[in-house]
Write an enzyme that holds these catalytic residues in place. Structure first.
Site, PDB file in Angstrom:
ATOM      1  CG  ASP A  96      -0.240  -0.022   2.517  1.00  0.00           C
ATOM      2  OD1 ASP A  96       0.984   0.187   2.534  1.00  0.00           O
ATOM      3  OD2 ASP A  96      -0.895  -0.225   3.552  1.00  0.00           O
ATOM      4  CG  ASP A 270      -6.015  -5.309   1.904  1.00  0.00           C
ATOM      5  OD1 ASP A 270      -5.551  -5.012   3.019  1.00  0.00           O
ATOM      6  OD2 ASP A 270      -6.620  -4.477   1.195  1.00  0.00           O
ATOM      7  CB  CYS A 313      -9.773 -28.294  10.854  1.00  0.00           C
ATOM      8  SG  CYS A 313     -10.451 -26.688  11.327  1.00  0.00           S
ATOM      9  CG  HIS A 339      -9.600 -22.313  11.170  1.00  0.00           C
ATOM     10  ND1 HIS A 339     -10.142 -23.407  10.521  1.00  0.00           N
ATOM     11  CD2 HIS A 339     -10.636 -21.449  11.396  1.00  0.00           C
ATOM     12  CE1 HIS A 339     -11.446 -23.222  10.370  1.00  0.00           C
ATOM     13  NE2 HIS A 339     -11.770 -22.043  10.889  1.00  0.00           N
TER      14      HIS A 339
END
Length: 381
Positions: A96, A270, A313, A339
């Site tokens: 950015d 984003d 998981c 996750h």
């Protein structure tokens, strides 16, 4: 004319929604869109290694110009051979411009035509950032996609203020193009501003499109406005942008906004949301968010989400993760972060597949129903 370092390849449009499937080609590989970009503010996605990001199929990550300018300094990154070498990441990087941080982190700032005077949020030192300086820093960092330096007005902002701001952002965009020293190696995107005012968004888009950037971002959203306002702004803004260039919605990462943004023609997103909430023990699942600190998971030996195929998981239980998070163990934060990032990257994979099959509208309905967005007073993330 030399080939642009950033090229957008259109693949297909979803007949049901008009969402687009595409591919962005960069000097460090290509990635399919719509895409979610994990945020690595200080040249690292917090607690994740580059190999872990690759294992979840991240094709591009974002890094932050303002923060890297302050620490370790863009000169050091340049000496290391650029950001890719410095952080050992051989896929695409977007940086950015630093504008958002100047306007959000610094309590003292003075905007002039030349640039912005403000104070370093770490030690109070006086600093100055201009379009030319933002280009110098990003050229040194060597990202694949750079962002033009823009003014980021607060929400809500008066019409007259916003009009002056849009005009200044357009002038700054022109200066960015002139100052960009590596246009054969790095693509520079312009940023459309204008708040919720359709005529100002139209003017901003017209100004920037006339400058022929290789891609365009939609800025000034996800700054506190209601979700329906964001969707309305996208509905009148994305059609103003060229169909043969990528479109990037800055700072958006909740599952509903990713799906709704894709439906409105956005290609790139984003947000720090997945990593930030992971550090507080909050995780995404197909049935909505869970707070892993909750006592009800003390003896819950199921994975976070039984449908999820991520490393967390497949190997660890809710009870174990709750224990780690409550004890402030770094490994717990690593597991929840992995996750959450995997969840959003996989969600975008599902979005792309739904576009291929012309059923993104149906997918949205099914996902929103299960996640809980259709409930009265549902939270938006």
């Amino acid at each position: 004319m030399a080939e642009q370092p950033i090229r957008y390849e259109f693949i297909k449009e979803c007949k049901q929604t008009g969402a687009r499937l595409g591919r962005v080609h960069t000097p460090h590989g290509s990635f399919e869109t719509p895409v979610f970009m994990p945020v690595g503010t200080l040249a690292t996605v917090k607690t994740m290694s580059p190999d872990e990001l690759k294992s979840m199929d991240a094709g591009i990550i974002l890094s932050n110009t303002y923060h890297l300018w302050l620490r370790p300094g863009h000169d050091i990154v340049k000496e290391a051979g650029g950001l890719h070498k410095f952080m050992n990441w051989d896929r695409a990087i977007l940086t950015d411009s630093g504008g958002f941080q100047v306007f959000s982190l610094s309590k003292f700032r003075n905007i002039e035509e030349e640039g912005v005077h403000f104070r370093n949020h770490l030690n109070g030192d006086k600093l100055f950032l201009s379009p030319e300086k933002a280009m110098e820093i990003q050229n040194a960092l060597g990202s694949d996609i750079m962002m033009a330096f823009d003014e980021c007005p607060p929400y809500p902002a008066e019409y007259d203020y916003m009009k002056r701001s849009v005009e200044r952002t357009s002038r700054w965009a022109e200066r960015c193009l002139e100052a960009h020293g590596r246009s054969d190696e790095q693509g520079l995107f312009g940023i459309v501003q204008g708040g919720e005012y359709e005529d100002l968004r139209t003017q901003s888009a017209k100004d920037l499109v006339s400058l022929d950037f290789p891609g365009y971002a939609i800025g000034g959203l996800s700054v506190g406005e209601p979700k329906h306002v964001m969707n309305r702004v996208l509905e009148f803004t994305t059609p103003l942008l060229p169909k043969d260039k990528p479109r990037y919605l800055m700072g958006v990462g909740s599952p509903d906004a990713l799906i709704d943004g894709a439906i409105r023609g956005v290609d790139m997103f984003d947000c720090v949301l997945p990593t930030r909430i992971a550090r507080n023990g909050t995780v995404f699942t197909n049935e909505g968010r869970l707070n892993m600190k909750n006592a009800k998971y003390e003896r819950d030996f199921r994975p976070i989400d039984e449908e999820c195929s991520c490393h967390t998981c497949k190997n660890y239980s809710r009870a174990y993760i709750r224990h780690l998070i409550r004890c402030n163990e770094t490994f717990g934060i690593r597991l929840t972060t992995y996750h959450n990032l995997h969840f959003l990257l996989h969600l975008m994979e599902q979005v792309r597949q739904a576009i291929r099959e012309d059923r993104l509208g149906d997918f949205r309905e099914e996902f929103f129903e299960r996640y809980g967005y259709n409930k009265p007073n549902a939270k938006s993330f």
